[in-house]
Design a protein around this motif. Structure first.
Motif, PDB file in Angstrom:
ATOM      1  N   ASN A   1      -7.225  -0.954   6.634  1.00 13.07           N
ATOM      2  CA  ASN A   1      -6.676   0.159   5.721  1.00 13.07           C
ATOM      3  C   ASN A   1      -6.738   0.138   4.255  1.00 13.07           C
ATOM      4  OD1 ASN A   1      -5.196   2.100   4.686  1.00 13.07           O
ATOM      5  ND2 ASN A   1      -3.989   2.423   6.585  1.00 13.07           N
TER       6      ASN A   1
ATOM      7  N   ARG B   1      -4.040   1.239   1.962  1.00  9.26           N
ATOM      8  CA  ARG B   1      -2.586   0.530   1.886  1.00  9.26           C
ATOM      9  C   ARG B   1      -2.714  -0.765   0.902  1.00  9.26           C
ATOM     10  NH1 ARG B   1      -0.316  -0.041   8.060  1.00  9.26           N
ATOM     11  NH2 ARG B   1      -0.055   2.122   8.426  1.00  9.26           N
TER      12      ARG B   1
ATOM     13  N   GLU C   1      -4.647  -0.657  -1.818  1.00 12.82           N
ATOM     14  CA  GLU C   1      -4.269  -0.246  -3.004  1.00 12.82           C
ATOM     15  C   GLU C   1      -2.793  -0.090  -3.495  1.00 12.82           C
ATOM     16  OE1 GLU C   1      -6.642   0.769  -5.421  1.00 12.82           O
ATOM     17  OE2 GLU C   1      -8.693   0.577  -4.511  1.00 12.82           O
ATOM     18  N   TYR C   2      -2.166   0.378  -2.437  1.00 10.00           N
ATOM     19  CA  TYR C   2      -0.661   0.424  -2.679  1.00 10.00           C
ATOM     20  C   TYR C   2      -0.001  -0.800  -2.826  1.00 10.00           C
ATOM     21  CZ  TYR C   2      -0.231   5.470  -1.966  1.00 10.00           C
ATOM     22  OH  TYR C   2      -0.236   6.872  -2.288  1.00 10.00           O
ATOM     23  N   MET C   3      -0.560  -1.754  -2.316  1.00 10.72           N
ATOM     24  CA  MET C   3       0.021  -3.029  -2.397  1.00 10.72           C
ATOM     25  C   MET C   3      -0.349  -3.636  -3.821  1.00 10.72           C
ATOM     26  SD  MET C   3      -0.953  -5.422   1.091  1.00 10.72           S
ATOM     27  CE  MET C   3      -2.242  -6.203  -0.041  1.00 10.72           C
TER      28      MET C   3
END
Lengths: 298, 311
Positions: free
Chosen positions: B192, B195, B197-199
């Motif tokens: 994913n 996700r 990138e969000y991390m």
């Protein structure tokens, strides 16, 4: 310096050939989302069938004018022998897998078919030049062209018109568009998606085989014939947009003209230019000139 | 730092090559060396594969490595294996560094197609350049190790050992890299991307780094293959060469850094045996092997070992 006339004529002839050779690939990708490497094998199968059957036809002294029908029949024969068997026997079990994995499955099939061709026809080249020479020639800007090339152009035009008509003006075509748009929904509404996949794969392969059989009189048919065609048709359909019929036509015209210009003016860069166009299109419009955007996967 | 199981396995393989190589006939040493060269390329493909990317143009870097090795010999008369591999790897890395800015934006089939197009561009270039021997390619100068030319009877053995040292060393480094935070991002990107990138990690950067490492390995592999075979030609950049590498990568699986070398050796063995039994249908055997691998071993040959361990 050459003149503009021959450059254009060469470009049109080559474009027509590219379109016939590549349009089946975009059809199969559009409907089934398979980047089909066996496309090149069917091209080679068509070429061998066309060359050997036409050779036999002429050797028996049958009317040479009908050899064009034999070329057609040869392509039809090999396609009906191999394509349905491959789709029903193997590919249909792979549809759940990743696009790249299916590509590798068709690559494996391509390797198998390469040797199947050698087993059937041997490794010696086939020459059948009669259909090529039969129709005489015409002249543009001081260069002579065999009239046979006009058959290729006519075939390409007929194919594109025929496919566009089937797709947009018939019941089957509209059902096919529904399958392309959403296979699951189509299935739920009672469309026999499996049959569409079978027919599409067969038709796509037939187009490749036609490309091969109608090229056979212009070249010597040797093993490995389909290998170049695969990557060349990839370039054509990627430039136009995978799965788009007008895209394949546009891609064929672009590659055809680019190649013709480079062959006439700067032959050293021929392959370089073709794949540079492919890379440029991918760099700026990854889905090709006529490709549709797809939402980012979450 | 305590060596882990993979590092020990790599050491054991090296010892096996050094000792076992003394007993092996010359032709098997040749196959072994070529397997190390291909294994290097596939090791790089494995890095990309972990991130969900399949390159159909890895032959580009393989061929760059090979032609760098060939060019060195032609320009300076250098045939030293280590110089060739270092130069090949560096040249490939440089090209990948530049191309990576473009390619790191692509996923799925488009990553494959763009890398294919790039390798075909290179093929189109060298096939028409007479200075590089166009379609005929060129022969390499006799290879040396640290400037020394081993005796004719020993050259295959010495090359195999040298290749093993470099290849297994590269595998060890890659193994270490896979345990760094950046190295561990690969499977996360495959699962994913958003996700990741969000991390707070940059997917594009991670892919770019993996791409350059993969190219470096392929360049070194190309130089090794060139000097082992002694001849290079544009076919090394053609799409069928890339296809072979992807084939080996699928056959090996992405389970361990040892897998690519094992896969390459099995590939070489199938190739040799199939060719020996029936020269006209060896491709058919290869195709059948690939199909069987895809259907029955979707995680590659390496999964055989893992399953046995779990049982």
């Amino acid at each position: 310096m050459s003149q503009i006339g021959p450059v254009l004529v060469d470009g049109v002839i080559y474009s027509a050939w590219l379109f016939i050779a590549a349009v089946g690939l975009t059809l199969v990708y559009g409907v089934m989302k398979i980047l089909n490497v066996t496309h090149g094998s069917f091209y080679a199968l068509g070429a061998y069938a066309g060359a050997s059957l036409t050779g036999a036809w002429l050797a028996r002294g049958y009317p040479p004018m009908l050899s064009y029908a034999v070329l057609l029949g040869g392509a039809l024969l090999v396609t009906l022998v191999f394509a349905p068997a491959i789709e029903r026997g193997l590919l249909r079990f792979m549809y759940a897998k990743d696009e790249v994995v299916i590509l590798l499955v068709t690559y494996a099939l391509f390797l198998i078919l390469e040797d199947t061709i050698k087993l059937i026809w041997g490794v010696n080249p086939y020459f059948v030049a009669e259909p090529y020479a039969l129709l005489g020639s015409f002249e543009v800007g001081g260069l002579r062209y065999p009239t046979y090339n006009l058959i290729l152009v006519g075939l390409a035009l007929a194919l594109s018109a025929g496919l566009a008509w089937v797709l947009h003006s018939t019941r089957v075509g509209k059902l096919l568009l529904a399958v392309i748009h959403d296979p699951e929904m189509s299935r739920a509404l009672g469309v026999n998606v499996d049959r569409f996949y079978l027919v599409t794969f067969t038709l796509g392969s037939l187009l490749a085989a036609l490309g091969g059989s109608f090229t056979a009189p212009t070249v010597s048919v040797v093993p490995g014939l389909g290998v170049d065609v695969i990557v060349l048709s990839f370039a054509v359909v990627v430039i136009g947009g995978l799965g788009s019929l007008p895209g394949a036509a546009l891609g064929a015209v672009i590659v055809g003209l680019v190649r013709s210009v480079s062959v006439h003016y700067l032959p050293q860069v021929e392959l370089f230019v073709i794949y540079s166009v492919m890379a440029l299109v991918l760099a700026f419009r990854p889905r090709g000139l006529f490709g549709l955007a797809e939402p980012r996967k979450i | 730092m305590k060596p882990d199981r993979t590092s020990l396995l790599l050491g054991a393989i090296l010892a096996a090559v050094v000792l076992g190589g003394l007993a092996l006939p010359q032709w098997t040493l040749f196959i072994l060396t070529v397997a190390f060269a291909q294994g290097l390329v596939v090791l790089g493909l494995m890095l990309l594969q972990r991130a969900g990317l399949v390159s159909f143009g890895q032959a580009l870097f393989y061929c760059i490595g090979a032609y760098t090795a060939g060019g060195l010999g032609r320009a300076f008369g250098t045939g030293d294996l280590f110089v060739q591999m270092a130069a090949g790897a560096a040249a490939a890395a440089l090209v990948a560094l530049m191309l990576g800015f473009l390619l790191a934006r692509y996923r799925g089939i488009f990553f494959g197609l763009l890398s294919l197009a790039l390798s075909m561009i290179f093929y189109g270039l060298i096939v028409k350049s007479e200075a590089l021997g166009s379609t005929d390619g060129m022969n390499l100068v006799k290879s040396t190790l640290f400037g020394v030319r081993p005796d004719a009877g020993w050259v295959r053995y010495a090359m195999a050992v040298a290749a093993a040292c470099v290849a297994l060393g590269a595998a060890l480094l890659t193994h270490r890299y896979l345990r760094t935070p950046l190295g561990r991002l690969g499977p996360a990107i495959k699962d994913n991307e958003i996700r990741v990138e969000y991390m707070g990690a940059s997917v594009r950067y991670a892919i770019h780094v993996n791409y350059v490492i993969a190219a470096t390995l392929a360049g070194a592999g190309g130089a090794l293959a060139a000097t082992t075979v002694g001849h290079i030609d544009p076919e090394m950049a053609y799409w069928t060469t890339s296809g072979e590498f992807v084939f080996i990568a699928i056959l090996s699986g992405a389970g361990s850094v040892v897998a690519p070398f094992f896969g390459a050796l099995v590939f070489g063995a199938i190739h040799t045996i199939a060719y020996d039994l029936s020269p006209n249908t060896w491709q058919m055997s290869m195709g059948a092997a690939l199909l069987l691998a895809i259907v029955f071993l979707p995680d590659g040959l390496w999964s055989l070992f893992l399953r046995r361990k779990a049982a």
